[in-house]
Design an enzyme around this catalytic site. Structure first.
Site, mmCIF file in Angstrom:
data_model
loop_
_atom_site.group_PDB
_atom_site.id
_atom_site.type_symbol
_atom_site.label_atom_id
_atom_site.label_comp_id
_atom_site.label_asym_id
_atom_site.label_seq_id
_atom_site.Cartn_x
_atom_site.Cartn_y
_atom_site.Cartn_z
ATOM 1 C CB CYS A 84 -0.894 -0.012 1.233
ATOM 2 S SG CYS A 84 -1.861 1.499 1.427
ATOM 3 C CB CYS A 87 -0.347 2.385 5.739
ATOM 4 S SG CYS A 87 -1.081 0.839 5.157
ATOM 5 C CB CYS A 133 -5.047 -0.509 2.448
ATOM 6 S SG CYS A 133 -3.866 -0.905 3.756
ATOM 7 C CB CYS A 136 -4.205 3.303 5.797
ATOM 8 S SG CYS A 136 -3.938 2.945 4.050
ATOM 9 C CB CYS A 156 -8.712 -4.830 -11.501
ATOM 10 S SG CYS A 156 -8.379 -3.727 -12.868
#
Length: 190
Positions: A84, A87, A133, A136, A156
C-alpha cells in the site's frame, strides 16, 4: 382502471434531493474507512497531500482511477512485494501478478486475507466490489471473478495505490511481508 398513486410533487423533489445529498456526502469521505475508528493507521489529509503525488492522493483517498495502460506497475515484472502506497502494508507478491489485458496491474491472490477490505460499489450504475487497504482504508481498485487458477479472482489494482519492494538475493522482501518462504522456514528449524 385503478387510480395511479404517486407522491405529491414537492415531496418527490425533497426525497430526490435528500438521496442525492446523501450520495454526495458518502462519496466525499477520504479513503474507505468511513469511520476512522475502523482504520488501524490514520493519516491527516494534510500529511497525505504532502507525502503522496496528486494522482496517488486522488486514487487512494478520493477513489479515483488512473488511466489504463499508463500506471508504473502495469507491465512491471520484477520479483518482489507490492505494498500500500499510503501505509506500507504488504498486499501482493509478484508471483501472483498476471497480464489481464485490462490496463491495470492484476493479481490472482493477496499475501494475507486480512490485508484487504471488500466493499460493494454501486458507482457508475453497476455493481462491483471495491478493494481497500484494511490498515489505512486507501482505495486500491476492484476485484472480479474472472481471474486465473487457482483462485479465479482478479484483483484489478491502480499502480498509484502501490509501492514496490524488490526481492534481493537475501530474500529481504519476503521477510518484510511477514510470510516466510519454505527455504527460510527450513533454515529456522535447523
Amino acid at each position: 382502471m385503478s387510480p395511479q398513486r404517486t407522491l405529491p410533487r414537492p415531496l418527490s423533489l425533497c426525497l430526490c434531493l435528500c438521496l442525492c445529498l446523501a450520495a454526495a456526502l458518502g462519496s466525499a469521505q477520504s479513503g474507505s474507512c468511513r469511520d476512522k475508528k475502523n482504520c488501524k493507521v490514520v493519516f491527516s489529509q494534510q500529511e497525505l497531500r504532502k507525502r503522496l503525488t496528486p494522482l496517488q492522493y486522488h486514487v487512494t483517498q478520493e477513489k479515483g482511477t488512473e488511466s489504463a495502460f499508463e500506471g508504473e506497475y502495469t507491465h512491471h515484472k520484477d520479483p518482489g512485494i507490492y505494498k500500500c502506497v499510503v501505509c506500507g502494508t504488504p498486499l501482493f507478491k509478484s508471483e501472483t501478478k498476471f497480464d489481464s489485458g485490462s490496463g491495470w496491474p492484476s493479481f490472482h491472490d493477496v499475501i494475507s486475507s486480512e490485508a484487504i477490505t471488500f466493499t460493494d460499489d454501486f458507482s457508475y450504475g453497476m455493481h462491483r466490489v471495491e478493494t481497500s487497504c484494511s490498515q489505512c482504508g486507501a482505495h486500491l481498485g476492484h476485484i472480479f471473478d474472472d481471474g486465473p487458477r487457482p483462485t479465479g479472482k482478479r484483483y484489478c489494482i491502480n499502480s498509484a495505490a502501490l509501492s514496490f519492494t524488490p526481492a534481493d538475493s537475501s530474500g529481504a522482501a519476503e521477510g518484510e511481508s511477514g510470510v516466510a518462504s519454505p527455504a527460510q522456514a527450513d533454515k529456522a528449524e535447523l
